[in-house]
Design a protein around this motif. Structure first.
Motif, short mmCIF file in Angstrom:
data_model
loop_
_atom_site.label_atom_id
_atom_site.label_comp_id
_atom_site.label_asym_id
_atom_site.label_seq_id
_atom_site.Cartn_x
_atom_site.Cartn_y
_atom_site.Cartn_z
N GLU A 33 -0.96 -41.28 18.15
CA GLU A 33 -2.42 -40.67 18.28
C GLU A 33 -2.34 -39.13 18.65
O GLU A 33 -2.98 -38.15 18.12
CB GLU A 33 -3.03 -41.18 19.37
N LEU A 34 -1.38 -38.81 19.65
CA LEU A 34 -1.01 -37.21 20.11
C LEU A 34 -0.71 -36.53 18.82
O LEU A 34 -0.96 -35.37 18.59
CB LEU A 34 -0.07 -37.11 21.23
N ALA A 35 0.15 -36.74 18.10
CA ALA A 35 0.90 -36.24 16.71
C ALA A 35 -0.25 -36.10 15.90
O ALA A 35 -0.51 -35.06 15.22
CB ALA A 35 1.83 -37.09 16.32
N ALA A 36 -1.41 -37.04 15.58
CA ALA A 36 -2.26 -36.77 14.66
C ALA A 36 -3.12 -35.69 15.22
O ALA A 36 -4.02 -35.21 14.24
CB ALA A 36 -2.92 -38.26 14.50
N LYS A 37 -3.25 -35.68 16.55
CA LYS A 37 -4.05 -34.47 17.13
C LYS A 37 -3.26 -33.14 17.21
O LYS A 37 -3.93 -32.00 17.57
CB LYS A 37 -4.55 -34.64 18.51
N GLY A 38 -2.13 -33.03 16.64
CA GLY A 38 -1.51 -32.03 16.61
C GLY A 38 -0.58 -31.72 17.72
O GLY A 38 0.09 -30.57 17.80
N TYR A 39 -0.32 -32.55 18.46
CA TYR A 39 0.78 -32.31 19.74
C TYR A 39 1.83 -32.85 19.36
O TYR A 39 1.97 -33.49 18.86
CB TYR A 39 -0.03 -33.06 20.94
N LEU A 40 3.17 -31.86 20.24
CA LEU A 40 4.24 -32.41 19.92
C LEU A 40 4.45 -33.81 20.84
O LEU A 40 3.67 -33.60 22.08
CB LEU A 40 5.35 -31.41 20.47
N THR A 41 5.25 -34.62 20.51
CA THR A 41 5.53 -35.69 21.48
C THR A 41 7.25 -35.91 21.83
O THR A 41 7.86 -35.32 21.09
CB THR A 41 5.03 -36.84 20.70
#
Length: 66
Positions: A33-41
Protein backbone atom coordinates in the motif's frame (compact mmCIF):
# COMPACT_ATOMS: atom_id res chain seq x y z
CA UNK A 1 15.93 10.89 16.78
CA UNK A 2 15.01 8.71 19.74
CA UNK A 3 12.99 5.52 19.60
CA UNK A 4 12.31 3.12 16.80
CA UNK A 5 10.25 4.22 13.83
CA UNK A 6 9.32 0.72 12.65
CA UNK A 7 7.62 -2.39 13.98
CA UNK A 8 9.06 -5.73 12.95
CA UNK A 9 6.86 -8.62 11.91
CA UNK A 10 7.72 -10.36 15.19
CA UNK A 11 6.49 -7.36 17.20
CA UNK A 12 3.29 -7.22 15.18
CA UNK A 13 2.70 -10.94 15.68
CA UNK A 14 2.92 -10.45 19.43
CA UNK A 15 0.75 -7.30 19.47
CA UNK A 16 -2.18 -8.68 17.51
CA UNK A 17 -1.88 -12.33 18.48
CA UNK A 18 -1.06 -13.94 15.15
CA UNK A 19 1.78 -16.17 14.01
CA UNK A 20 4.95 -14.73 12.57
CA UNK A 21 4.06 -15.91 9.05
CA UNK A 22 0.72 -14.09 9.22
CA UNK A 23 2.48 -10.99 10.51
CA UNK A 24 4.83 -11.04 7.51
CA UNK A 25 1.80 -11.21 5.20
CA UNK A 26 0.32 -8.17 6.96
CA UNK A 27 3.60 -6.26 6.73
CA UNK A 28 3.89 -7.12 3.03
CA UNK A 29 0.33 -5.91 2.36
CA UNK A 30 0.88 -2.65 4.21
CA UNK A 31 4.23 -2.09 2.49
CA UNK A 32 2.56 -2.70 -0.87
CA UNK A 33 0.00 0.00 0.00
CA UNK A 34 2.78 2.42 0.92
CA UNK A 35 4.76 1.61 -2.23
CA UNK A 36 1.65 2.27 -4.35
CA UNK A 37 1.49 5.72 -2.74
CA UNK A 38 5.12 6.34 -3.71
CA UNK A 39 6.81 5.70 -0.36
CA UNK A 40 9.99 3.69 0.12
CA UNK A 41 9.54 0.59 2.26
CA UNK A 42 11.73 -1.69 4.36
CA UNK A 43 11.20 -5.43 3.90
CA UNK A 44 9.88 -7.08 7.08
CA UNK A 45 9.16 -3.76 8.82
CA UNK A 46 6.35 -1.23 8.78
CA UNK A 47 6.34 2.35 10.10
CA UNK A 48 4.72 2.43 13.54
CA UNK A 49 2.52 5.39 12.67
CA UNK A 50 1.08 3.69 9.57
CA UNK A 51 0.47 0.38 11.35
CA UNK A 52 -1.23 2.12 14.28
CA UNK A 53 -3.44 4.07 11.88
CA UNK A 54 -4.50 0.97 9.94
CA UNK A 55 -5.02 -1.38 12.91
CA UNK A 56 -5.82 0.79 15.89
CA UNK A 57 -7.43 3.83 14.29
CA UNK A 58 -4.39 6.02 14.88
CA UNK A 59 -3.99 5.52 18.62
CA UNK A 60 -0.83 4.00 19.93
CA UNK A 61 -0.83 0.84 21.93
CA UNK A 62 -1.89 1.44 25.51
CA UNK A 63 -3.92 4.57 24.70
CA UNK A 64 -7.21 2.80 23.98
CA UNK A 65 -9.72 3.53 26.73
CA UNK A 66 -12.40 1.06 27.73
Amino acid sequence: MNGKLYYTAAEIAEMIGVGRTSAYVIVRQLNDELAAKGYLTVKGKIPKEYFNEKYFGGVTRGEVSA
